[in-house]
Design a protein around this motif. Structure first.
Motif, PDB file in Angstrom:
ATOM      1  N   GLY A 285       0.794  -1.224   0.000  1.00  0.00           N
ATOM      2  CA  GLY A 285       0.000   0.000   0.000  1.00  0.00           C
ATOM      3  C   GLY A 285       0.824   1.270   0.000  1.00  0.00           C
ATOM      4  N   GLY A 286       2.153   1.113   0.025  1.00  0.00           N
ATOM      5  CA  GLY A 286       3.032   2.275   0.023  1.00  0.00           C
ATOM      6  C   GLY A 286       3.434   2.771   1.400  1.00  0.00           C
ATOM      7  N   ALA A 287       2.894   2.148   2.461  1.00  0.00           N
ATOM      8  CA  ALA A 287       3.266   2.553   3.823  1.00  0.00           C
ATOM      9  C   ALA A 287       4.715   2.150   4.090  1.00  0.00           C
ATOM     10  N   VAL A 288       5.453   3.045   4.710  1.00  0.00           N
ATOM     11  CA  VAL A 288       6.853   2.781   5.002  1.00  0.00           C
ATOM     12  C   VAL A 288       6.972   2.075   6.343  1.00  0.00           C
ATOM     13  N   HIS A 289       7.797   1.024   6.352  1.00  0.00           N
ATOM     14  CA  HIS A 289       8.101   0.262   7.563  1.00  0.00           C
ATOM     15  C   HIS A 289       9.594   0.386   7.818  1.00  0.00           C
ATOM     16  N   THR A 290       9.974   0.294   9.080  1.00  0.00           N
ATOM     17  CA  THR A 290      11.398   0.271   9.407  1.00  0.00           C
ATOM     18  C   THR A 290      11.689  -1.024  10.137  1.00  0.00           C
ATOM     19  N   LEU A 291      12.928  -1.417  10.108  1.00  0.00           N
ATOM     20  CA  LEU A 291      13.328  -2.616  10.832  1.00  0.00           C
ATOM     21  C   LEU A 291      13.073  -2.438  12.322  1.00  0.00           C
ATOM     22  N   ALA A 292      13.187  -1.220  12.797  1.00  0.00           N
ATOM     23  CA  ALA A 292      12.940  -0.931  14.218  1.00  0.00           C
ATOM     24  C   ALA A 292      11.499  -1.267  14.619  1.00  0.00           C
ATOM     25  N   ASP A 293      10.572  -1.295  13.672  1.00  0.00           N
ATOM     26  CA  ASP A 293       9.173  -1.644  13.962  1.00  0.00           C
ATOM     27  C   ASP A 293       9.042  -3.069  14.497  1.00  0.00           C
ATOM     28  N   TYR A 294      10.051  -3.890  14.268  1.00  0.00           N
ATOM     29  CA  TYR A 294       9.961  -5.305  14.611  1.00  0.00           C
ATOM     30  C   TYR A 294      10.818  -5.694  15.811  1.00  0.00           C
ATOM     31  N   VAL A 295      11.435  -4.721  16.481  1.00  0.00           N
ATOM     32  CA  VAL A 295      12.217  -5.035  17.678  1.00  0.00           C
ATOM     33  C   VAL A 295      11.280  -5.704  18.676  1.00  0.00           C
ATOM     34  N   GLY A 296      11.758  -6.761  19.315  1.00  0.00           N
ATOM     35  CA  GLY A 296      10.946  -7.566  20.228  1.00  0.00           C
ATOM     36  C   GLY A 296      10.559  -8.896  19.622  1.00  0.00           C
TER      37      GLY A 296
ATOM     38  N   GLU B 126      14.322 -19.838  -4.853  1.00  0.00           N
ATOM     39  CA  GLU B 126      14.314 -19.925  -3.395  1.00  0.00           C
ATOM     40  C   GLU B 126      13.046 -19.372  -2.743  1.00  0.00           C
ATOM     41  N   LEU B 127      12.503 -18.285  -3.274  1.00  0.00           N
ATOM     42  CA  LEU B 127      11.406 -17.583  -2.612  1.00  0.00           C
ATOM     43  C   LEU B 127      10.188 -18.467  -2.305  1.00  0.00           C
ATOM     44  N   PRO B 128       9.713 -19.309  -3.220  1.00  0.00           N
ATOM     45  CA  PRO B 128       8.564 -20.149  -2.888  1.00  0.00           C
ATOM     46  C   PRO B 128       8.828 -21.093  -1.705  1.00  0.00           C
ATOM     47  N   THR B 129      10.065 -21.554  -1.564  1.00  0.00           N
ATOM     48  CA  THR B 129      10.355 -22.453  -0.435  1.00  0.00           C
ATOM     49  C   THR B 129      10.353 -21.685   0.878  1.00  0.00           C
ATOM     50  N   LEU B 130      10.855 -20.451   0.875  1.00  0.00           N
ATOM     51  CA  LEU B 130      10.768 -19.615   2.081  1.00  0.00           C
ATOM     52  C   LEU B 130       9.304 -19.323   2.398  1.00  0.00           C
ATOM     53  N   ALA B 131       8.513 -19.078   1.367  1.00  0.00           N
ATOM     54  CA  ALA B 131       7.083 -18.804   1.567  1.00  0.00           C
ATOM     55  C   ALA B 131       6.363 -19.990   2.200  1.00  0.00           C
ATOM     56  N   ARG B 132       6.761 -21.201   1.841  1.00  0.00           N
ATOM     57  CA  ARG B 132       6.124 -22.384   2.432  1.00  0.00           C
ATOM     58  C   ARG B 132       6.521 -22.566   3.895  1.00  0.00           C
ATOM     59  N   LEU B 133       7.739 -22.164   4.268  1.00  0.00           N
ATOM     60  CA  LEU B 133       8.209 -22.289   5.643  1.00  0.00           C
ATOM     61  C   LEU B 133       7.688 -21.160   6.533  1.00  0.00           C
ATOM     62  N   ALA B 134       7.422 -20.007   5.961  1.00  0.00           N
ATOM     63  CA  ALA B 134       7.046 -18.819   6.732  1.00  0.00           C
ATOM     64  C   ALA B 134       5.887 -19.031   7.712  1.00  0.00           C
ATOM     65  N   PRO B 135       4.793 -19.703   7.336  1.00  0.00           N
ATOM     66  CA  PRO B 135       3.695 -19.858   8.301  1.00  0.00           C
ATOM     67  C   PRO B 135       4.107 -20.596   9.577  1.00  0.00           C
ATOM     68  N   GLN B 136       4.950 -21.631   9.466  1.00  0.00           N
ATOM     69  CA  GLN B 136       5.403 -22.337  10.667  1.00  0.00           C
ATOM     70  C   GLN B 136       6.254 -21.418  11.534  1.00  0.00           C
ATOM     71  N   LEU B 137       7.134 -20.645  10.906  1.00  0.00           N
ATOM     72  CA  LEU B 137       7.986 -19.727  11.656  1.00  0.00           C
ATOM     73  C   LEU B 137       7.153 -18.641  12.326  1.00  0.00           C
ATOM     74  N   GLU B 138       6.175 -18.127  11.602  1.00  0.00           N
ATOM     75  CA  GLU B 138       5.334 -17.058  12.148  1.00  0.00           C
ATOM     76  C   GLU B 138       4.505 -17.545  13.333  1.00  0.00           C
ATOM     77  N   ARG B 139       4.121 -18.827  13.337  1.00  0.00           N
ATOM     78  CA  ARG B 139       3.408 -19.378  14.504  1.00  0.00           C
ATOM     79  C   ARG B 139       4.292 -19.327  15.753  1.00  0.00           C
ATOM     80  N   ASP B 140       5.612 -19.367  15.535  1.00  0.00           N
ATOM     81  CA  ASP B 140       6.572 -19.286  16.636  1.00  0.00           C
ATOM     82  C   ASP B 140       6.978 -17.851  16.938  1.00  0.00           C
ATOM     83  N   GLY B 141       6.340 -16.882  16.288  1.00  0.00           N
ATOM     84  CA  GLY B 141       6.639 -15.481  16.549  1.00  0.00           C
ATOM     85  C   GLY B 141       7.741 -14.884  15.699  1.00  0.00           C
ATOM     86  N   VAL B 142       8.247 -15.638  14.730  1.00  0.00           N
ATOM     87  CA  VAL B 142       9.302 -15.133  13.845  1.00  0.00           C
ATOM     88  C   VAL B 142       8.641 -14.349  12.705  1.00  0.00           C
ATOM     89  N   VAL B 143       9.154 -13.154  12.437  1.00  0.00           N
ATOM     90  CA  VAL B 143       8.659 -12.327  11.352  1.00  0.00           C
ATOM     91  C   VAL B 143       9.537 -12.581  10.123  1.00  0.00           C
TER      92      VAL B 143
END
Length: 180
Positions: free
Chosen positions: A53-64, A82-99
């Motif tokens: 959407g064009g909103a700017v994010h910073t890495l600092a937004d994810y501290v914690g 590589e990207l599709p394989t990372l995309a398949r792993l992402a939901p499991q990582l995100e369940r553990d709180g990894v962004v």
């Protein structure tokens, strides 16, 4: 490989060894996450990127939260593989709180990347964009893909310049270990 010249990414060969330690790196061979080498935590530069959407994010937004920052581009063959394989792993990582932040360095931003992601079936990674490649410059990286593992305190704890085998056995556990 790519070069950053005058703030722009250009295709080409670079004359120095890439900034990673794995023996396989010199020839671009993908490595499993359990082969990534942790290093003492070091501060991250201030990084910013935009969402669809064009909103700017910073890495600092994810501290914690632990973060996997992944820089890629549609014109980079190892990135596209590589990207599709990372995309398949992402939901499991995100369940553990990894962004998982997959940041495209394509100059056209959303206009090119959104249709590309749809075409290759990547739906689990929110698209982020840095058409100026400022993130790569701030990280002193000249090649794609690049993955940086960032701990909860916002510090870099591991980096891989080159492809990662995200679906290798034990990938999720290795990433949890590296991210603390």
């Amino acid at each position: 490989m790519l070069l950053i010249a005058g703030g722009s990414l250009i295709a080409g060969a670079i004359g120095r060894k890439p900034a990673f330690a794995e023996d396989d790196a010199a020839n671009g061979t993908p490595v499993a996450p359990d082969r990534l080498t942790a290093h003492p935590p070091k501060p991250m530069p201030a990084l910013s990127f935009a969402d669809a959407g064009g909103a700017v994010h910073t890495l600092a937004d994810y501290v914690g939260k632990p973060v996997i920052l992944h820089l890629w581009a549609t014109w980079c063959p190892p990135c596209v593989t590589e990207l599709p394989t990372l995309a398949r792993l992402a939901p499991q990582l995100e369940r553990d709180g990894v962004v998982v932040l997959a940041v495209s360095l394509d100059r056209s931003g959303a206009a090119k990347v959104a249709p590309f992601l749809a075409r290759i079936g990547v739906t689990t990674l929110p698209p982020y964009y840095d058409p100026t490649a400022a993130t790569a410059k701030a990280l002193d990286e000249e090649a794609l893909p690049v993955t940086v593992l960032i701990d909860r305190q916002g510090r870099e704890v591991a980096r891989r310049s080159g492809p990662v085998l995200w679906e290798a056995p034990g990938a999720e556990e290795a990433l949890r270990r590296l991210l603390g």
